[in-house]
Design a protein around this motif. Structure first.
Motif, short mmCIF file in Angstrom:
data_model
loop_
_atom_site.label_atom_id
_atom_site.label_comp_id
_atom_site.label_asym_id
_atom_site.label_seq_id
_atom_site.Cartn_x
_atom_site.Cartn_y
_atom_site.Cartn_z
N GLN A 97 -10.97 33.55 31.56
CA GLN A 97 -10.24 33.77 31.27
C GLN A 97 -9.54 35.49 31.00
N GLN B 102 -10.94 38.21 32.15
CA GLN B 102 -11.31 38.72 33.00
C GLN B 102 -10.29 38.68 33.95
N ALA B 103 -9.85 37.24 34.22
CA ALA B 103 -8.99 36.46 34.99
C ALA B 103 -6.96 38.01 34.51
N SER C 117 -4.31 35.40 41.46
CA SER C 117 -5.10 35.51 40.58
C SER C 117 -6.22 33.93 40.52
N SER C 118 -7.24 34.40 39.84
CA SER C 118 -8.74 33.44 39.59
C SER C 118 -8.13 32.77 38.83
N LEU C 119 -7.41 33.07 38.10
CA LEU C 119 -7.36 32.33 36.59
C LEU C 119 -6.95 31.10 36.89
N LYS D 22 -8.27 31.79 44.72
CA LYS D 22 -7.30 32.71 44.22
C LYS D 22 -5.29 31.17 44.60
#
Length: 173
Positions: free
Chosen positions: A97, A99-100, A138-140, A165
């Motif tokens: 998380q 890193q995202a 975002s890939s969060l 994403k």
């Protein structure tokens, strides 16, 4: 919708994203009137491309500091209260998380001012306070933003090497 530039390889195609939406009309009118007055009286180009590029660079810079955990360095660009609040919130995030949190310049899709105001201090100095909503890819994996994620969809990645994403929003002051 799909296209290549002369310098791009034939197999490399990118999808253009169009943003369509209606902000709160009262807020939109208020923000644009204040921006107009700021541009007239203070000769600042808040509606210019340069200002938008500066906002994007600031978002990327601050998000990189949050990602790397260099909160002491971020005290140069944000108030101590804000840095303490963000540091406390980031402690509870997992490594994935955190890193995202890093936003790349090419992932920013759209910016919109949500609040603009002028402030005066006791010494007669004037400050412009702007709240910007930023839409970015975002890939969060987190909770969905109820206002926007149901409107926008992102096509799945074809190469399979990068995570899927989605479009998320963040508010920066």
């Amino acid at each position: 919708m799909y296209g290549t530039d002369a310098g791009e390889e034939q197999g490399s195609k990118s999808l253009g994203i169009s943003v369509v939406g209606i902000p709160d009309p009262v807020t939109w009118i208020r923000c644009n009137c204040i921006i107009f007055l700021i541009e007239i009286f203070f000769e600042l180009g808040l509606a210019s491309v340069e200002f938008e590029n500066g906002v994007k660079q600031a978002v990327v810079h601050v998000s990189q500091m949050m990602f790397s955990g260099t909160f002491d360095e971020s005290r140069r660009v944000a108030s101590n209260e804000t840095v303490d609040y963000v540091e406390k919130k980031c402690e509870s995030l997992s490594d994935v998380q955190q890193q995202a949190l890093a936003v790349l310049l090419e992932d920013i899709i759209f910016l919109l001012p949500e609040g603009v105001s002028l402030l005066h201090d006791a010494n007669g100095r004037k400050f412009c306070f702007i709240i910007m909503r930023v839409w970015f890819l975002s890939s969060l994996e987190g909770p969905d933003d109820p206002e926007f994620t149901k409107i926008f969809r992102v096509a799945p990645c074809r190469d399979g090497s990068s995570p899927q994403k989605k479009i998320v929003t963040a508010v920066y002051e």
